[in-house]
Scaffold this active site. Sequence first.
Site, PDB file in Angstrom:
ATOM      1  N   GLU A 112       0.888  -1.122   0.009  1.00 32.03           N
ATOM      2  CA  GLU A 112      -0.038   0.049  -0.065  1.00 32.03           C
ATOM      3  C   GLU A 112       0.885   1.422   0.075  1.00 32.03           C
ATOM      4  OE1 GLU A 112      -2.452   0.518   3.525  1.00 32.03           O
ATOM      5  OE2 GLU A 112      -3.792   1.981   2.436  1.00 32.03           O
ATOM      6  N   GLU A 163     -12.204   2.159   4.455  1.00 32.37           N
ATOM      7  CA  GLU A 163     -11.091   2.497   5.504  1.00 32.37           C
ATOM      8  C   GLU A 163     -11.316   4.048   5.705  1.00 32.37           C
ATOM      9  OE1 GLU A 163      -6.674   1.351   6.327  1.00 32.37           O
ATOM     10  OE2 GLU A 163      -6.905   2.968   5.102  1.00 32.37           O
TER      11      GLU A 163
END
Length: 272
Positions: A154, A248
Site C-alpha cells: 500500500e 477505510e
Amino acid sequence: MILSSITVCLVPEASGGPFVYHGDVPTACRDASAQGFDAIEIFAPSGRHVNRAHLQELLGRHRLQLAAVGTGAGMLLHNHSLSDPNTGNRQRACAYVREIIDFGADFGAPAIVGSMQGQTLGERSRESALEDLADSIRELAGHAAGRGTELLMEPLNRYETDLVKTLSDGVQLIEVVGAENVKLLADLFHMNIEETDPTQAILDCPGKIGHVHFVDSNRRAAGFGHMDYGPIAHALSATGYNGFASAEAFPLPDAKAAAEMTIKAYRRYLAG
Ligand code: LER
Ligand code: MN
C-alpha cells in the site's frame, strides 16, 4: 465485479484511526451485513488475536467474506518496520507479518503492508531502505505463496512514509521483488494527496491493483468529501479490477452514517 467491504479495528490504541467499526467482530459483522456489505477487513493487534472458529461462524452466519487483514499494528504497537536497517529487527517485523499472513490465509484473505513498510526518518538513504524493504517483501511474498495467498503493498502519503508513496513506486518495488503474488492497494485518500492524477495512475497499472481503500478526500466515508468517483470507477472497470472496495474511513458523524454513505456510493459508482 467489485465487492463492498468495511473495516473493523480491534486495536484500542488505534481507536482514533480511520476505521468505520471499532471494538468487536460480532457487532461489526452484524452491522456490516445489515447494511449490505459483502465483506469485512480486520485490523487486529496480531495474527493470533482473533479466534478462527468464532470468526468462521460469524462470517458464515452473516454471509460475509474476509476481504483483507491489516498489519499496521506491528508499527503502532511494537515499532516494527520491514525496512529497519537492523537485520534482527527486520526479521522480527517479518515474523510479525507472517503470523498475520497465516491468519488471513485461513480465510483466503491477503495481508496488507502499509505503515509496516517504515520510513527513512532522514536517517539513511531511500535507496538502501527500499533494498531492505524489497528483501522483506520477497521473503513475505514467498510465505504468502506457500499459503496460497497474496500480499498487498500500500502506497501511503508523505506524512506517513517516504518510501512507497505512489502506485508507480509500488510497481517499481514489485518489479524488484519479482513475485507474482504481490499486488498494490490503491487507497484513494493517499492517492488524492500523492498522485498527479489518481485516475491516470490507476489506468497506468492494469492488473496490478489487488485491493482498494474506498474513502473520500478528507478520509471520511465516500460521499462526504470532494473526490470525483466517476472517472476513478471508470478506470477501475477499464483495467478489469474485480477485488474489494473497502471502506477505510473515519466513523463520522458515526459508524452507521459512514457505513450508509459508503454503501450508497458503492452502489452508485462501483456495483454491477
Ligand atoms: C494507513 O494510513 C493506511 O492507509 C492503512 O491502510 C495502512 O496500514
Ligand atoms: Mn489504507
